[in-house]
Design an enzyme around this catalytic site. Structure first.
Site, short mmCIF file in Angstrom:
data_model
loop_
_atom_site.label_atom_id
_atom_site.label_comp_id
_atom_site.label_asym_id
_atom_site.label_seq_id
_atom_site.Cartn_x
_atom_site.Cartn_y
_atom_site.Cartn_z
N ASP A 51 -17.63 -17.78 6.66
CA ASP A 51 -18.25 -17.37 5.40
C ASP A 51 -18.70 -15.91 5.49
O ASP A 51 -18.62 -15.16 4.52
CB ASP A 51 -19.44 -18.27 5.07
CG ASP A 51 -18.99 -19.60 4.50
OD1 ASP A 51 -17.83 -19.71 4.07
OD2 ASP A 51 -19.81 -20.54 4.50
N GLY A 52 -19.19 -15.52 6.67
CA GLY A 52 -19.66 -14.15 6.88
C GLY A 52 -18.51 -13.17 6.64
O GLY A 52 -18.70 -12.13 6.00
N GLU A 124 -27.06 -13.52 -1.66
CA GLU A 124 -28.43 -13.27 -2.06
C GLU A 124 -28.86 -11.83 -1.77
O GLU A 124 -28.24 -11.13 -0.97
CB GLU A 124 -29.43 -14.20 -1.34
CG GLU A 124 -29.72 -13.88 0.12
CD GLU A 124 -28.65 -14.27 1.07
OE1 GLU A 124 -28.00 -13.34 1.63
OE2 GLU A 124 -28.41 -15.45 1.28
N ARG A 150 -47.98 -12.26 -1.74
CA ARG A 150 -48.34 -11.62 -0.48
C ARG A 150 -47.80 -12.48 0.65
O ARG A 150 -48.02 -13.70 0.68
CB ARG A 150 -49.86 -11.53 -0.38
CG ARG A 150 -50.30 -10.80 0.85
CD ARG A 150 -51.80 -10.53 0.82
NE ARG A 150 -52.05 -9.53 1.82
CZ ARG A 150 -52.65 -8.38 1.61
NH1 ARG A 150 -53.11 -8.10 0.41
NH2 ARG A 150 -52.82 -7.54 2.59
N ASP A 152 -44.31 -12.68 3.74
CA ASP A 152 -43.21 -12.04 4.46
C ASP A 152 -42.16 -11.44 3.52
O ASP A 152 -41.60 -10.39 3.82
CB ASP A 152 -42.50 -13.06 5.35
CG ASP A 152 -43.28 -13.35 6.63
OD1 ASP A 152 -44.38 -12.79 6.80
OD2 ASP A 152 -42.77 -14.13 7.47
N ALA A 164 -27.17 -21.07 1.58
CA ALA A 164 -27.33 -20.21 2.76
C ALA A 164 -28.82 -19.99 3.05
O ALA A 164 -29.57 -20.95 3.18
CB ALA A 164 -26.57 -18.91 2.53
N TYR A 165 -29.26 -18.77 3.12
CA TYR A 165 -30.65 -18.43 3.46
C TYR A 165 -31.63 -19.24 2.58
O TYR A 165 -32.60 -19.83 3.05
CB TYR A 165 -30.85 -16.93 3.22
CG TYR A 165 -32.01 -16.28 3.92
CD1 TYR A 165 -32.95 -17.01 4.65
CD2 TYR A 165 -32.15 -14.88 3.89
CE1 TYR A 165 -34.01 -16.37 5.29
CE2 TYR A 165 -33.20 -14.24 4.53
CZ TYR A 165 -34.11 -14.99 5.23
OH TYR A 165 -35.15 -14.35 5.87
N ASN A 166 -31.34 -19.27 1.29
CA ASN A 166 -32.19 -19.99 0.34
C ASN A 166 -32.45 -21.44 0.76
O ASN A 166 -33.56 -21.95 0.63
CB ASN A 166 -31.49 -19.95 -1.04
CG ASN A 166 -32.10 -20.89 -2.04
OD1 ASN A 166 -33.17 -20.63 -2.58
ND2 ASN A 166 -31.44 -22.01 -2.30
N SER A 168 -32.40 -22.64 3.79
CA SER A 168 -33.23 -22.68 5.00
C SER A 168 -34.72 -22.58 4.68
O SER A 168 -35.55 -22.93 5.49
CB SER A 168 -32.88 -21.53 5.94
OG SER A 168 -31.52 -21.54 6.24
P1 NAP Z 1 -25.01 -15.09 10.31
O1 NAP Z 1 -26.44 -14.82 10.56
O2 NAP Z 1 -24.04 -14.90 11.38
O3 NAP Z 1 -24.79 -16.58 9.77
C1 NAP Z 1 -25.57 -17.34 8.99
C2 NAP Z 1 -24.91 -18.69 8.78
O4 NAP Z 1 -24.85 -18.91 7.38
C3 NAP Z 1 -23.46 -18.82 9.29
O5 NAP Z 1 -23.31 -20.10 9.80
C4 NAP Z 1 -22.64 -18.62 8.04
O6 NAP Z 1 -21.40 -19.25 8.09
C5 NAP Z 1 -23.52 -19.31 7.03
N1 NAP Z 1 -23.32 -18.97 5.64
C6 NAP Z 1 -23.04 -17.76 5.07
N2 NAP Z 1 -22.96 -17.89 3.73
C7 NAP Z 1 -23.18 -19.20 3.45
C8 NAP Z 1 -23.22 -19.95 2.25
N3 NAP Z 1 -23.05 -19.38 1.06
N4 NAP Z 1 -23.50 -21.28 2.32
C9 NAP Z 1 -23.71 -21.88 3.51
N5 NAP Z 1 -23.67 -21.22 4.68
C10 NAP Z 1 -23.41 -19.88 4.65
O7 NAP Z 1 -24.58 -14.18 9.08
P2 NAP Z 1 -23.26 -14.23 8.24
O8 NAP Z 1 -22.27 -15.20 8.76
O9 NAP Z 1 -22.81 -12.83 8.06
O10 NAP Z 1 -23.80 -14.76 6.83
C11 NAP Z 1 -24.71 -14.03 6.09
C12 NAP Z 1 -25.69 -14.94 5.46
O11 NAP Z 1 -26.55 -15.53 6.43
C13 NAP Z 1 -26.68 -14.26 4.55
O12 NAP Z 1 -26.10 -13.98 3.29
C14 NAP Z 1 -27.78 -15.29 4.48
O13 NAP Z 1 -27.57 -16.21 3.44
C15 NAP Z 1 -27.66 -16.04 5.78
N6 NAP Z 1 -28.90 -15.91 6.54
C16 NAP Z 1 -29.60 -17.04 6.77
C17 NAP Z 1 -30.82 -16.99 7.42
C18 NAP Z 1 -31.55 -18.27 7.64
O14 NAP Z 1 -31.01 -19.33 7.27
N7 NAP Z 1 -32.73 -18.23 8.20
C19 NAP Z 1 -31.35 -15.78 7.83
C20 NAP Z 1 -30.61 -14.63 7.56
C21 NAP Z 1 -29.38 -14.71 6.91
P3 NAP Z 1 -20.18 -18.72 9.02
O15 NAP Z 1 -20.54 -19.11 10.39
O16 NAP Z 1 -19.01 -19.46 8.48
O17 NAP Z 1 -20.08 -17.23 8.85
MN MN Z 2 -21.06 -15.71 10.36
#
Ligand code: NAP
Ligand code: MN
Length: 266
Positions: A51-52, A124, A150, A152, A164-166, A168
């Site tokens: 997805d990334g 997001e 007020r 993080d 995704a982040y949302n 979590s």
């Molecule tokens: P990453 O930090 O390497 O991976 C975050 C995880 O989120 C990976 O497993 C990724 O899948 C998955 N992911 C990405 N988009 C998703 C979606 N729309 N629905 C479900 N899972 C999703 O970063 P990345 O792979 O570049 O992805 C970026 C995303 O990470 C950001 O947009 C944000 O949403 C998320 N993120 C999450 C947190 C948290 O949950 N605490 C913190 C920071 C960022 P893949 O392994 O297939 O890439």
């Molecule tokens: Mn990833």
């Protein structure tokens, strides 16, 4: 995919992924596609990775409106943006030879920082304190001052970013057929002096969210557009709206958004 013939692969540059892309290029050529080296010449953009990688492919090719995007997963399983698996060539051939394919559209959000720079996000926009100290945001919905936050930070997600982040931070999973924005808190401080809603909320796509960064010395928040950081100092305000632009992907059979959610989380 009759009218779309120019295909661009967005891949990581490691040898393994490059070899996989090469193999897929041959396959695509066999089925009458032109594999192009410049994404500007493409009308189909395919990411290879997870997805990334899909998010990066969309960002680095400029959220093209006249292209169809597709994600091919090289990880163990399919994911939210990857409808194809690298080992399932049969499914790719089927999609390539299909006369009529269904297209699905993912809403994106528009972020404007200090009336100057505008960015798009598919997952997001996130904003969080860049230092250990909490930071304060005045949250406005349209012309209404809604709350003083007020804590993080906040995550404002488009529907496909809701998983995704949302998610979590306990936000709801939103069907991408609903064009809307979801606002979720990151560790809000709540006591007799500071009060926020405390739950995520979903705004209609017609609304505008404005976050004013209170200038108390903490004005260099970390801001993220999907998986890319935005380096802007002295931020005063950020306006977030749904953009009118949608990312088009191939809709396959038995692969609705809710099937993906089930496959990924349940
Ligand atoms: P990453 O930090 O390497 O991976 C975050 C995880 O989120 C990976 O497993 C990724 O899948 C998955 N992911 C990405 N988009 C998703 C979606 N729309 N629905 C479900 N899972 C999703 O970063 P990345 O792979 O570049 O992805 C970026 C995303 O990470 C950001 O947009 C944000 O949403 C998320 N993120 C999450 C947190 C948290 O949950 N605490 C913190 C920071 C960022 P893949 O392994 O297939 O890439
Ligand atoms: Mn990833």
């Amino acid at each position: 995919m009759n009218e779309r013939r120019n295909l661009y692969f967005y891949t990581l540059k490691d040898n393994k992924t490059l070899a996989q892309a090469d193999e897929l290029s041959h396959l695509a050529s066999q089925y009458g596609f032109n594999v192009v080296n410049n994404s500007n010449d493409a009308n189909i953009i395919v990411s290879i990775g997870g997805d990334g990688a899909f998010l990066q492919a969309v960002r680095n090719t400029g959220f093209r409106q006249d292209c169809l995007y597709a994600g091919i997963s090289t990880t163990g399983s399919l994911s939210m943006y990857c409808d194809f698996h690298i080992d399932d060539k049969e499914k790719m051939i089927k999609a390539m030879t299909e006369e009529q394919i269904e297209v699905r559209r993912y809403p994106t959000i528009n972020v404007t920082v200090d009336d100057q720079s505008t960015f798009k996000c598919l997952n997001e926009f996130s904003i969080r304190s860049g230092i250990i100290k909490t930071f304060v945001l005045e949250v406005h919905i349209d012309d209404l001052h809604f709350e003083t936050f007020r804590g993080d930070g906040m995550v404002i997600s488009a529907p496909t970013g809701s998983t995704a982040y949302n998610k979590s931070v306990n936000g709801a999973v939103v069907d991408p057929m609903l064009p809307c924005l979801q606002v979720s808190e990151l560790a809000s401080l709540n006591n007799n002096r500071y009060r926020t809603l405390g739950s995520s909320f979903i705004l209609s796509g017609e609304r505008k969210l404005k976050l004013e960064v209170v200038q108390d010395g903490n004005d260099y928040p970390s801001m993220g557009m999907d998986n890319e950081a935005l380096g802007i100092q002295h931020v005063k305000q950020v306006v977030i709206e749904l953009s009118g632009e949608k990312i088009k992907t191939v809709k396959l059979k038995d692969n609705s958004f809710w099937e993906k959610v089930k496959r990924t989380f349940l």
